[in-house]
Structure formats: C-alpha cells, structure tokens
Motif scaffolding. Structure first.
Motif, PDB file in Angstrom:
ATOM      1  N   UNK A 110       3.477   6.130  -7.208  1.00 27.17           N
ATOM      2  CA  UNK A 110       2.372   6.788  -8.313  1.00 27.17           C
ATOM      3  C   UNK A 110       2.526   8.209  -8.082  1.00 27.17           C
ATOM      4  N   UNK A 111       2.643   8.652  -7.105  1.00 26.24           N
ATOM      5  CA  UNK A 111       2.934  10.129  -6.577  1.00 26.24           C
ATOM      6  C   UNK A 111       4.102  10.584  -7.338  1.00 26.24           C
TER       7      UNK A 111
ATOM      8  N   UNK B 121       0.683  -1.246   0.105  1.00 20.50           N
ATOM      9  CA  UNK B 121       0.127  -0.026   0.089  1.00 20.50           C
ATOM     10  C   UNK B 121       0.862   1.293  -0.015  1.00 20.50           C
ATOM     11  N   UNK B 122       1.921   1.209   0.907  1.00 19.83           N
ATOM     12  CA  UNK B 122       2.853   2.340   0.906  1.00 19.83           C
ATOM     13  C   UNK B 122       3.540   2.560  -0.132  1.00 19.83           C
ATOM     14  N   UNK B 123       4.123   1.568  -0.825  1.00 21.77           N
ATOM     15  CA  UNK B 123       5.198   1.717  -1.876  1.00 21.77           C
ATOM     16  C   UNK B 123       4.318   2.118  -3.299  1.00 21.77           C
ATOM     17  N   UNK B 124       3.069   1.582  -3.426  1.00 25.84           N
ATOM     18  CA  UNK B 124       2.031   1.854  -4.635  1.00 25.84           C
ATOM     19  C   UNK B 124       1.799   3.400  -4.432  1.00 25.84           C
ATOM     20  N   UNK B 125       1.480   3.935  -3.421  1.00 29.42           N
ATOM     21  CA  UNK B 125       1.187   5.130  -3.140  1.00 29.42           C
ATOM     22  C   UNK B 125       2.024   6.324  -3.527  1.00 29.42           C
TER      23      UNK B 125
ATOM     24  N   UNK C 264       9.363  15.918  -4.424  1.00 29.75           N
ATOM     25  CA  UNK C 264       9.252  17.201  -3.389  1.00 29.75           C
ATOM     26  C   UNK C 264       7.814  16.925  -2.677  1.00 29.75           C
ATOM     27  N   UNK C 265       6.806  16.575  -3.534  1.00 29.38           N
ATOM     28  CA  UNK C 265       5.424  16.321  -2.784  1.00 29.38           C
ATOM     29  C   UNK C 265       5.517  15.273  -1.730  1.00 29.38           C
ATOM     30  N   UNK C 266       6.011  14.395  -2.079  1.00 30.94           N
ATOM     31  CA  UNK C 266       5.941  12.957  -1.065  1.00 30.94           C
ATOM     32  C   UNK C 266       6.793  13.085   0.082  1.00 30.94           C
ATOM     33  N   UNK C 267       7.797  13.937  -0.109  1.00 26.27           N
ATOM     34  CA  UNK C 267       8.910  13.960   1.011  1.00 26.27           C
ATOM     35  C   UNK C 267       8.430  13.981   2.342  1.00 26.27           C
ATOM     36  N   UNK C 268       7.436  14.865   2.455  1.00 17.30           N
ATOM     37  CA  UNK C 268       6.873  14.917   4.006  1.00 17.30           C
ATOM     38  C   UNK C 268       5.749  13.878   4.336  1.00 17.30           C
TER      39      UNK C 268
END
Ligand code: SPV
Ligand code: MG
Length: 291
Positions: free
Chosen positions: A252-253, A245-249, A261-265
């Motif tokens: 994809x992002x 679940x975590x990796x797919x999300x 940049x957006x997934x970093x936090x």
C-alpha cells in the motif's frame, strides 16, 4: 542434525509444554526455528491460504507432503503435521500416516470431522463430525501405521467447535485416548478461555492436552502451564497473518508513494534474505570447488 520425534515426546513426557508455531513454507519454518519455538505446526489453514485457497479439504495430500518434505529439509525442529481428517477413512489414514512419517513429520493431528472438512474458526461453519467409533478406528489405524514409537498420534476433538457441548467433547476425548492417541487436541472458537479451561479442568484422562488459542488470545503460556495438563500449545496461524500484515502495509505504501524509496528502510535489507539463503556457503563452495 534433524531433531527426532523423540525430542517432542521428551519435552511432553517430562511434564513440559512445547510451543509450536505455524508455518506454510520452508522460509516461514526457518523463521519459526530462529525465533526459538520448540516445533513447527504444518498448518492446513496456512498452506491453504498460501495457495490462495479456503481451508476446506481442497489442498491434496501430495501438495501437503511436498511442502512437508521441503520444510523438513530446511529446518531441524520437530514438525507437527495437520492432516485434517486423514484424507478419508481409516484405510486412507493407514497410508497417510506412513507417508507423513516418511516425509519427516514428528507427529500428526487427525480431527474427527467428516471429509471434506470446513475450517473450524469460521462463523456458522458446517461442522459435521464422524461417529466416535469411526474416529476410534482411524486413531487405531494411525497408531498401527507409525514405525517410530516416538512418532506422536494426536486425536483432535471438534465437538466444542460443532456446538455439541462439553459432555460429548469429553466422551470423544476419552474414547480417542482409549484408541491409543498420545495426546488430545481440544479446539474451541469461544472468544474467551472459559470453555477450554472448563474442559481442561474436567479432563481426568492421562493423555496430555493440546490447545490452539487463536480465538481466545488471553490464554498466555503462563496461564496454559498453570492448568497443568497441556503438553502442546499451537500458535495456529500467526505466520501467515504476520506475512499478510507485512505485505499489505508495504504494498500500500509503494502504491501511495509511487516508488520504493520510503519503504526501503522499513523492510529487511536484501542482505538478510541472502543470510537466510546461506549465500555465505555458496561463496565458500565456489572458492572450494569452482575451477
Ligand atoms: C490449522 O492451522 O490448520 C488448524 C487450526 O487446524 S484452526 O485453523 O484453528 O482450525
Ligand atoms: Mg487445520
């Protein structure tokens, strides 16, 4: 300090219900421990999936043992090893149990399916079972192979999974208890707890029962405890499903954004991985020993 097999037996023999979470590698096993579970389920399904394989007896005993040793070296909790069919007949079981105990397991689960097995929760799976007598022989072999009397031998009944009904499931469970099993794992893939609750209410044996409520998630710990006969509740595959679940999300992002940049936090910082890797100890040891 490594917990001994006794710690698992202690919880169960004092009438408690141990909660065991699946893991597929040392890091997931460490996270199981940090979260507060009572033990680790060395799941064949998770290890197969982590290797990109189906859970159909493709992962070798050596690969499973290597993973077991690596998990045992990084955690303190008792590990319940899912050894499928025991890698063959009762003669193979003698060696398998000896090896898993030596690798650091606190218990093994041996299922009454025919080798090679097919994963239990698949729709319309080929679910061939060995005879009751053959599985009794395998359980007797497992009991005789253990060195530590607190090492637990858990016999797994697949009759409900194979669609053979409750009468056969009960007959198998009583036969495996008679062969010396410390506990009986009764598995079901019904979408509600009805089938499993019916079996549990019908069970008059002394051995505590083990359930894996993946298919019937309405079975909470409170509901399971209230049945009064469950010694071990296994969360069968939630580590690998959480990881996927975590990796797919996140993946994809990153593809969508064309950057990180957006997934970093939204994901743990690198410092959290350093903590799990015990980099503080590495630094201490550098100060102490490097000249
Ligand atoms: C496993 O986790 O490998 C199990 C449980 O055996 S199940 O996949 O539900 O059969
Ligand atoms: Mg399995």
């Amino acid at each position: 300090m490594r917990y001994t097999s006794k710690s698992l037996r202690d919880i169960i023999s004092s009438g408690g219900m141990a909660r065991v979470m699946a893991a597929h590698d040392p890091l997931s096993a460490m996270l199981v421990e940090e979260a507060g579970f009572d033990g680790i389920w060395a799941s064949g399904f998770e290890l197969s999936a982590a290797m990109g394989l189906a859970d159909v007896s493709l992962v070798s005993m050596t690969e499973h043992l290597d993973n077991m040793r690596r998990m045992a070296a990084r955690t303190h909790l008792p590990i319940v090893a899912d050894i499928d069919t025991g890698y063959g007949n009762a003669i193979n079981v003698l060696y398998t149990v000896e090896q898993f105990e030596a690798a650091g397991a606190a218990a093994v689960v041996i299922e009454d399916k025919m080798f090679p097995k097919v994963t239990s929760l698949i729709a319309d799976g080929r679910q061939d079972l060995v005879s009751i007598a053959e599985h009794q022989g395998k359980i007797e072999a497992a009991v005789s192979a253990r060195k530590d009397p607190d090492f637990m031998i858990i016999a797994r009944v697949e009759a409900l999974i194979a669609g053979r009904g409750e009468d056969e499931a009960l007959a198998r469970a009583y036969a495996y208890e008679e062969a010396g099993a410390d506990m009986i794992l009764i598995h079901s893939k019904q979408k509600t707890p009805d089938e499993i609750e019916h079996f549990i209410n019908a069970w008059t044996g002394h051995a505590p029962l083990v359930i894996v409520p993946t298919a019937y998630p309405q079975m909470t710990e409170t509901r399971a405890k209230a049945l009064g006969k469950i010694g071990l509740l296994i969360y069968g595959n939630h580590a690998i499903r959480a990881a996927v679940t975590g990796m797919q999300k996140v993946f994809a992002q990153i593809i969508e954004d064309g950057g990180i940049e957006r997934v970093n936090d939204t994901i743990v910082p690198v410092s959290e991985i350093f903590r799990l890797q015990r980099m503080d100890e590495v630094k201490e040891n550098e100060n102490r020993y490097l000249r």
